[in-house]
Design an enzyme around this catalytic site. Sequence first.
Site: not given
Length: 429
Positions: A22-23, A126, A131, A171-173, A316, A338, A408
């Site tokens: 999905k991601n 979510c 976020r 920051k890691v995104s 996740d 996270i 989802r």
Amino acid sequence: MDKIRIVGGNALTGTIPISGAKNAALPLMIASLLTDETLTLENVPRLADVNLLTRILVNHGVDYALNGKRAGEDLLTGQTVSLTARSITDTTAPYELVSKMRASFWVIGPLLARMGGCRVSLPGGCAIGTRPVDLFLSGLADLGADIDVDAGYVVAKAPNGLKGGRVAFPKVSVGATHTIMMAATLARGETVLENAAREPEVVDLARCLTAMGARIEGAGTSTIRIEGVDRLRGARHRVVSDRIEAGTYAMAVAMTGGDVVLEGAEADLLAGPLDVLRQVGAEITETNRGIRVKRNGHGINAADVETQPFPGFPTDLQAQFMALMTRAKGTSRITETIFENRFMHVQELARFGARIHLDGQVATVEGVERLTGAPVMATDLRASVSLVIAGLVAEGETIVNRVYHLDRGFERLEEKISRCGAQVERISG
Ligand code: UD1
């Protein structure tokens, strides 16, 4: 609203086909906005989030075609989807659609790069923390965009096109890396992303963009270089397999005992979590079909984990691992680094009789000998599947409510696990 009913106690044995990620599918679909030619994606999972993103893309003017099944394919085989953004008819991504799924905000990168301006609603998604989108906005500004926030919408402008620049993420995104990488493919000159996300889904997107004619180096490391091109073309790309789905079923097998082949799963994308599973007593082997997970006889040991960006232990999989640890011999500490509010499954797991103590970002789980089935409520995507994992070993009946969270991100979950012996059914309502 649908529910899932589980009667616990059966080991899982057999084969579970792993879907496309999905991601990865979501940013890949969004990449179709970058070209007027057709992007064809294979192995796209059948998920509510994919359907929602399709509606958003169609709203921008993308033509969408779902190719029919080929001989030998069944409902568990991924779909092939063709997306053509010949002309973009609307550069606004409305609140009604974007608020339902955070990743839809990522259209801001391609829309701005190709059209020189867009209006995109601030996201929802979510309920796992605040976020924010600051990294997206400062990254686009680094590429020369003018950014304003007006009435809940981000208004981004670059009438003369974006220009390459240095984007150093504080920051890691994952989402900001996808978005700025996509925008930079059509910017003038070179862009360097520093402290970029290294997730396999970023690598998959970079592969697809490269097939579309983009010039990208370093995806999968924390420095990505993108040399902008004038235009991108169509391509055909297969979505990488879903490491989170594979990790979830691996934990389910570690929980129930049994012997399952996760067909199509890629062990190198899951190295960290698989090591932890070995440490707690699962037998894991790589086969030419995927990953084989076994646990026979002996119980599960406790282990501590801390979530980290890739290649660390994924946030996740945190809820699923916590479900597993509720039955471990001993006490484990699970630290979430996270997202600040990703422990909503704790109180639901407690309904099975789990002993979990929460202190800020650290959950201490004291393993118990038995869980008992209970009615529980799914609160977010990954939390909901942790309740299924607990239900699979709980004595008696478990009813998981609000299954739409599960839909989802997990394709035909009840079908996949019931084929392996789980007593599970969906109750429509
Ligand atoms: C993606 C995944 C999600 C996964 C997460 C972390 C998709 C569709 N979703 O979400 O499943 O849990 O990565 O691996 O791929 N942040 C900021 N400012 C920003 C952007 C993010 O502070 O502008 C923070 C977030 O609040 C969070 C952290 O950065 O604390 C990581 O979030 P990010 O990697 O962006 O998550 P997503 O891309 O939304």
